[in-house]
Scaffold this motif. Sequence first.
Motif, PDB file in Angstrom:
ATOM      1  N   SER A 296       1.471  -1.191   0.285  1.00  0.00           N
ATOM      2  CA  SER A 296       0.346   0.443  -0.304  1.00  0.00           C
ATOM      3  C   SER A 296       0.571   1.014   0.588  1.00  0.00           C
ATOM      4  CB  SER A 296      -0.744   0.166   1.036  1.00  0.00           C
ATOM      5  OG  SER A 296      -0.510  -0.019   2.455  1.00  0.00           O
ATOM      6  N   LYS A 297      -0.221   2.714  -0.386  1.00  0.00           N
ATOM      7  CA  LYS A 297       0.897   3.237  -0.464  1.00  0.00           C
ATOM      8  C   LYS A 297       1.408   4.092   1.223  1.00  0.00           C
ATOM      9  CE  LYS A 297      -1.535   5.801  -2.825  1.00  0.00           C
ATOM     10  NZ  LYS A 297      -2.895   7.106  -2.734  1.00  0.00           N
ATOM     11  N   ASP A 298       0.803   3.493   1.947  1.00  0.00           N
ATOM     12  CA  ASP A 298       1.079   3.869   3.334  1.00  0.00           C
ATOM     13  C   ASP A 298       2.231   2.973   3.836  1.00  0.00           C
ATOM     14  OD1 ASP A 298      -0.460   5.746   3.929  1.00  0.00           O
ATOM     15  OD2 ASP A 298      -2.552   4.313   4.938  1.00  0.00           O
ATOM     16  N   GLU A 299       2.496   1.617   3.346  1.00  0.00           N
ATOM     17  CA  GLU A 299       3.340   0.447   3.886  1.00  0.00           C
ATOM     18  C   GLU A 299       4.305   1.129   2.899  1.00  0.00           C
ATOM     19  OE1 GLU A 299       1.615  -3.984   4.349  1.00  0.00           O
ATOM     20  OE2 GLU A 299       1.544  -2.445   2.709  1.00  0.00           O
TER      21      GLU A 299
ATOM     22  N   ALA B 114       5.288  11.418   3.029  1.00  0.00           N
ATOM     23  CA  ALA B 114       3.919  11.284   3.228  1.00  0.00           C
ATOM     24  C   ALA B 114       3.051  12.031   2.197  1.00  0.00           C
ATOM     25  CB  ALA B 114       3.476  11.665   4.193  1.00  0.00           C
TER      26      ALA B 114
ATOM     27  N   GLY C 267       2.647   9.607  -0.290  1.00  0.00           N
ATOM     28  CA  GLY C 267       0.614   9.259   0.208  1.00  0.00           C
ATOM     29  C   GLY C 267       0.229  10.277  -1.046  1.00  0.00           C
TER      30      GLY C 267
END
Length: 167
Positions: A4-7, A97, A101
Amino acid sequence: MVLSKDELVGLLTHEVNVLRHLVSKIDASAVDSRPTEGQRSSIELVRYLVMQGPALVNAIKAGAFDGAAWGAVQAEVGAKDLAGLDAMLAEQPAWFAEHVGSMTDDEMRGVIQLFAGPATRGTYIVSLVLANYAAYRTQLFCYLKLCGQTDLTTSNLWRGLDAPPKA
């Protein structure tokens, strides 16, 4: 994308944190040290590591490498000492981020061609940016060991933490 983008942002943040930890281990006698004549010195390697992540993400987002922008960032980091470089690193997790993100899934899956064959933006972020951090911080770790930092362990290299004291 498998991550995921967060990961992905989390992994990039981890790399920056490990790098900051290793930078904190460079003492004055090791700043200009280089293993051989043709290799970067410790500070030159740190300067490259500080600039490569954001500069490459900008190129990946644009879908093209901008040599002039790269040169401008190179000049900016070239004037920094270790404290200034660490200050720049401290800003990078928030920068990742925001800039990674905010990319849409379609942007991440968009195919571009930079230095290798065509690949998705997400693939380039992993294979260039994330891999560069891991590879070049390992090189910095080896430099530190060559400069006498024999107390450094794999914990310093992979976790960005000093090993716990031996009982």
